[in-house]
Design a protein around this motif. Structure first.
Motif, PDB file in Angstrom:
ATOM      1  N   VAL A 139       0.842  -1.205   0.000  1.00 43.17           N
ATOM      2  CA  VAL A 139       0.000   0.000   0.000  1.00 43.17           C
ATOM      3  C   VAL A 139       0.872   1.248   0.000  1.00 43.17           C
ATOM      4  CG1 VAL A 139      -1.645   1.350   1.358  1.00 43.17           C
ATOM      5  CG2 VAL A 139      -1.988  -1.104   1.079  1.00 43.17           C
ATOM      6  N   ARG A 140       1.902   1.239   0.824  1.00 46.43           N
ATOM      7  CA  ARG A 140       2.779   2.408   0.913  1.00 46.43           C
ATOM      8  C   ARG A 140       3.475   2.689  -0.421  1.00 46.43           C
ATOM      9  NH1 ARG A 140       5.943   2.514   6.734  1.00 46.43           N
ATOM     10  NH2 ARG A 140       4.105   2.437   8.089  1.00 46.43           N
ATOM     11  N   TRP A 141       3.997   1.635  -1.054  1.00 45.64           N
ATOM     12  CA  TRP A 141       4.686   1.847  -2.327  1.00 45.64           C
ATOM     13  C   TRP A 141       3.712   2.256  -3.428  1.00 45.64           C
ATOM     14  CZ3 TRP A 141       9.483   2.766  -3.606  1.00 45.64           C
ATOM     15  CH2 TRP A 141      10.516   2.383  -2.745  1.00 45.64           C
ATOM     16  N   ALA A 142       2.514   1.729  -3.404  1.00 48.37           N
ATOM     17  CA  ALA A 142       1.518   2.115  -4.408  1.00 48.37           C
ATOM     18  C   ALA A 142       1.174   3.595  -4.271  1.00 48.37           C
ATOM     19  CB  ALA A 142       0.259   1.258  -4.262  1.00 48.37           C
ATOM     20  N   VAL A 143       0.959   4.041  -3.039  1.00 47.77           N
ATOM     21  CA  VAL A 143       0.668   5.462  -2.810  1.00 47.77           C
ATOM     22  C   VAL A 143       1.863   6.320  -3.217  1.00 47.77           C
ATOM     23  CG1 VAL A 143       0.194   7.200  -1.036  1.00 47.77           C
ATOM     24  CG2 VAL A 143      -1.013   5.002  -0.991  1.00 47.77           C
ATOM     25  N   PHE A 144       3.050   5.852  -2.894  1.00 48.13           N
ATOM     26  CA  PHE A 144       4.268   6.588  -3.266  1.00 48.13           C
ATOM     27  C   PHE A 144       4.368   6.750  -4.782  1.00 48.13           C
ATOM     28  CE2 PHE A 144       8.733   6.332  -4.647  1.00 48.13           C
ATOM     29  CZ  PHE A 144       9.225   7.506  -4.077  1.00 48.13           C
ATOM     30  N   PHE A 145       4.115   5.673  -5.523  1.00 45.38           N
ATOM     31  CA  PHE A 145       4.198   5.757  -6.979  1.00 45.38           C
ATOM     32  C   PHE A 145       3.155   6.718  -7.547  1.00 45.38           C
ATOM     33  CE2 PHE A 145       6.238   1.334  -6.991  1.00 45.38           C
ATOM     34  CZ  PHE A 145       7.504   1.861  -7.199  1.00 45.38           C
ATOM     35  N   VAL A 146       1.961   6.730  -6.965  1.00 41.94           N
ATOM     36  CA  VAL A 146       0.926   7.667  -7.416  1.00 41.94           C
ATOM     37  C   VAL A 146       1.399   9.104  -7.187  1.00 41.94           C
ATOM     38  CG1 VAL A 146      -1.394   8.547  -6.950  1.00 41.94           C
ATOM     39  CG2 VAL A 146      -1.013   6.085  -7.114  1.00 41.94           C
ATOM     40  N   LEU A 147       1.955   9.367  -6.010  1.00 42.83           N
ATOM     41  CA  LEU A 147       2.434  10.720  -5.698  1.00 42.83           C
ATOM     42  C   LEU A 147       3.587  11.125  -6.608  1.00 42.83           C
ATOM     43  CD1 LEU A 147       2.300  10.663  -1.781  1.00 42.83           C
ATOM     44  CD2 LEU A 147       0.691  11.753  -3.369  1.00 42.83           C
ATOM     45  N   MET A 148       4.456  10.165  -6.937  1.00 43.39           N
ATOM     46  CA  MET A 148       5.569  10.474  -7.839  1.00 43.39           C
ATOM     47  C   MET A 148       5.064  10.784  -9.244  1.00 43.39           C
ATOM     48  SD  MET A 148       8.487  10.476  -6.251  1.00 43.39           S
ATOM     49  CE  MET A 148       9.862   9.980  -7.286  1.00 43.39           C
ATOM     50  N   PHE A 167      15.548  17.716 -12.431  1.00 43.44           N
ATOM     51  CA  PHE A 167      14.785  17.091 -11.345  1.00 43.44           C
ATOM     52  C   PHE A 167      14.671  15.592 -11.565  1.00 43.44           C
ATOM     53  CE2 PHE A 167      10.960  15.917  -8.979  1.00 43.44           C
ATOM     54  CZ  PHE A 167      11.264  16.476  -7.734  1.00 43.44           C
ATOM     55  N   LYS A 168      14.521  15.188 -12.802  1.00 43.78           N
ATOM     56  CA  LYS A 168      14.439  13.761 -13.108  1.00 43.78           C
ATOM     57  C   LYS A 168      15.752  13.060 -12.755  1.00 43.78           C
ATOM     58  CE  LYS A 168      13.864  10.566 -17.009  1.00 43.78           C
ATOM     59  NZ  LYS A 168      13.109   9.579 -16.230  1.00 43.78           N
ATOM     60  N   ALA A 169      16.867  13.711 -13.057  1.00 36.46           N
ATOM     61  CA  ALA A 169      18.178  13.099 -12.815  1.00 36.46           C
ATOM     62  C   ALA A 169      18.578  13.141 -11.349  1.00 36.46           C
ATOM     63  CB  ALA A 169      19.234  13.795 -13.671  1.00 36.46           C
ATOM     64  N   PHE A 170      18.266  14.241 -10.655  1.00 34.57           N
ATOM     65  CA  PHE A 170      18.786  14.428  -9.304  1.00 34.57           C
ATOM     66  C   PHE A 170      17.709  14.566  -8.233  1.00 34.57           C
ATOM     67  CE2 PHE A 170      21.872  16.347 -12.295  1.00 34.57           C
ATOM     68  CZ  PHE A 170      22.919  15.454 -12.079  1.00 34.57           C
ATOM     69  N   GLY A 171      16.448  14.464  -8.626  1.00 35.80           N
ATOM     70  CA  GLY A 171      15.369  14.584  -7.645  1.00 35.80           C
ATOM     71  C   GLY A 171      14.660  13.282  -7.355  1.00 35.80           C
ATOM     72  N   PHE A 172      14.266  12.573  -8.423  1.00 32.65           N
ATOM     73  CA  PHE A 172      13.476  11.359  -8.242  1.00 32.65           C
ATOM     74  C   PHE A 172      14.230  10.279  -7.471  1.00 32.65           C
ATOM     75  CE2 PHE A 172      10.930  12.788 -12.078  1.00 32.65           C
ATOM     76  CZ  PHE A 172       9.794  13.038 -11.339  1.00 32.65           C
ATOM     77  N   LEU A 173      15.516  10.070  -7.799  1.00 29.29           N
ATOM     78  CA  LEU A 173      16.270   9.009  -7.138  1.00 29.29           C
ATOM     79  C   LEU A 173      16.456   9.265  -5.645  1.00 29.29           C
ATOM     80  CD1 LEU A 173      17.734   6.328  -7.379  1.00 29.29           C
ATOM     81  CD2 LEU A 173      19.817   7.593  -7.954  1.00 29.29           C
ATOM     82  N   PRO A 174      16.917  10.467  -5.219  1.00 32.42           N
ATOM     83  CA  PRO A 174      17.023  10.708  -3.777  1.00 32.42           C
ATOM     84  C   PRO A 174      15.694  10.562  -3.043  1.00 32.42           C
ATOM     85  CG  PRO A 174      18.251  12.362  -4.978  1.00 32.42           C
ATOM     86  CD  PRO A 174      17.475  11.579  -6.007  1.00 32.42           C
ATOM     87  N   ILE A 175      14.615  11.051  -3.653  1.00 32.49           N
ATOM     88  CA  ILE A 175      13.300  10.912  -3.013  1.00 32.49           C
ATOM     89  C   ILE A 175      12.955   9.438  -2.826  1.00 32.49           C
ATOM     90  CG2 ILE A 175      10.820  11.259  -3.354  1.00 32.49           C
ATOM     91  CD1 ILE A 175      11.501  13.893  -4.768  1.00 32.49           C
ATOM     92  N   THR A 176      13.225   8.629  -3.856  1.00 34.89           N
ATOM     93  CA  THR A 176      12.932   7.195  -3.778  1.00 34.89           C
ATOM     94  C   THR A 176      13.785   6.515  -2.714  1.00 34.89           C
ATOM     95  OG1 THR A 176      12.354   7.174  -6.128  1.00 34.89           O
ATOM     96  CG2 THR A 176      12.804   5.048  -5.091  1.00 34.89           C
ATOM     97  N   ILE A 178      15.152   7.905  -0.032  1.00 34.86           N
ATOM     98  CA  ILE A 178      14.691   8.337   1.288  1.00 34.86           C
ATOM     99  C   ILE A 178      13.423   7.598   1.681  1.00 34.86           C
ATOM    100  CG2 ILE A 178      13.729  10.290   2.571  1.00 34.86           C
ATOM    101  CD1 ILE A 178      15.667  12.090   0.960  1.00 34.86           C
ATOM    102  N   PHE A 179      12.492   7.461   0.730  1.00 32.45           N
ATOM    103  CA  PHE A 179      11.258   6.734   1.027  1.00 32.45           C
ATOM    104  C   PHE A 179      11.544   5.273   1.363  1.00 32.45           C
ATOM    105  CE2 PHE A 179       7.707   4.048  -0.293  1.00 32.45           C
ATOM    106  CZ  PHE A 179       6.683   4.593   0.469  1.00 32.45           C
ATOM    107  N   ALA A 180      12.435   4.644   0.583  1.00 35.13           N
ATOM    108  CA  ALA A 180      12.771   3.241   0.832  1.00 35.13           C
ATOM    109  C   ALA A 180      13.384   3.065   2.215  1.00 35.13           C
ATOM    110  CB  ALA A 180      13.723   2.739  -0.253  1.00 35.13           C
ATOM    111  N   MET A 181      14.264   3.981   2.603  1.00 34.18           N
ATOM    112  CA  MET A 181      14.880   3.897   3.927  1.00 34.18           C
ATOM    113  C   MET A 181      13.845   4.092   5.029  1.00 34.18           C
ATOM    114  SD  MET A 181      18.432   5.985   3.203  1.00 34.18           S
ATOM    115  CE  MET A 181      18.873   5.977   4.945  1.00 34.18           C
TER     116      MET A 181
END
Length: 199
Positions: A139-148, A167-176, A178-181
């Motif tokens: 559920v958490r990852w599904a909501v995260f993907f929707v928000l992304m 933002f695609k190169a340096f924003g999406f990966l750090p956000i992902t 941080i969420f995974a951690m």
């Protein structure tokens, strides 16, 4: 007395493996960013497509398999990148992250609705969670993907192409990352203790 050949330690092997995985994951994005900055979005898109194929080939060469999520993403890169170049319309490559994130969210929710934990299929070999743990993580990852997906739409529709690429190169990966951690406490709470095989 001949010197013994230097043996790789498990730590060195682990560090090399992490470096290789990072190169496979973010290499194409860095290529996309660099070529776009120098030559524009269409040249960047072509380079992105080539780098994606190279990264998948490297993954196959190193691990004799290609992870499901990068493979799905690569297919969509080829489709939307091809449309971008053929129609000379940058909107298609900008839509690609929205489509990928939306597809992942839909697959996770569809699996949840049918009682199948797709995350367990993907990460079962390295994670051992209870059914409730897999459900909450899904559920958490599904909501995260929707928000992304929503975030990607907001950025590309309201800012310049260069800002979106950055933002695609340096924003999406750090956000992902941080969420995974942030999911580690949940995985610890619902982890299934390993059985001791010794008598």
């Amino acid at each position: 007395m001949t010197p013994r050949p230097e043996q790789k330690t498990p730590k060195k092997d682990s560090e090399q493996s992490v470096a290789a995985k990072l190169l496979i994951e973010i290499g194409p994005l860095l290529v996309f960013f660099g070529v776009n900055a120098a030559y524009g979005i269409f040249a960047g898109t072509g380079a992105f497509m080539v780098a994606t194929v190279v990264s998948l080939s490297l993954a196959w060469w190193l691990y004799h398999k290609v992870p499901v999520m990068p493979l799905v993403s690569a297919v969509i890169v080829m489709i939307f990148g091809g449309l971008t170049l053929y129609l000379q319309d940058e909107s298609f490559i900008k839509l690609k992250p929205t489509i990928v994130y939306g597809m992942f969210a839909a697959l996770l929710l569809a699996g949840l609705a049918t009682g199948k934990h797709l995350l367990a299929f993907l990460f079962g070999p390295v994670l051992n969670l209870t059914d409730e743990g897999w459900r909450k993580l899904t559920v958490r990852w599904a909501v995260f993907f929707v928000l992304m997906a929503v975030l990607n739409e907001f950025v590309w529709r309201n800012f310049s192409t260069d800002i979106w690429v950055s933002f695609k190169a340096f924003g999406f990966l750090p956000i992902t990352l941080i969420f995974a951690m942030a999911q580690v406490p949940l995985m610890q709470r619902y982890g299934v203790p390993e059985e001791n095989g010794s008598d």
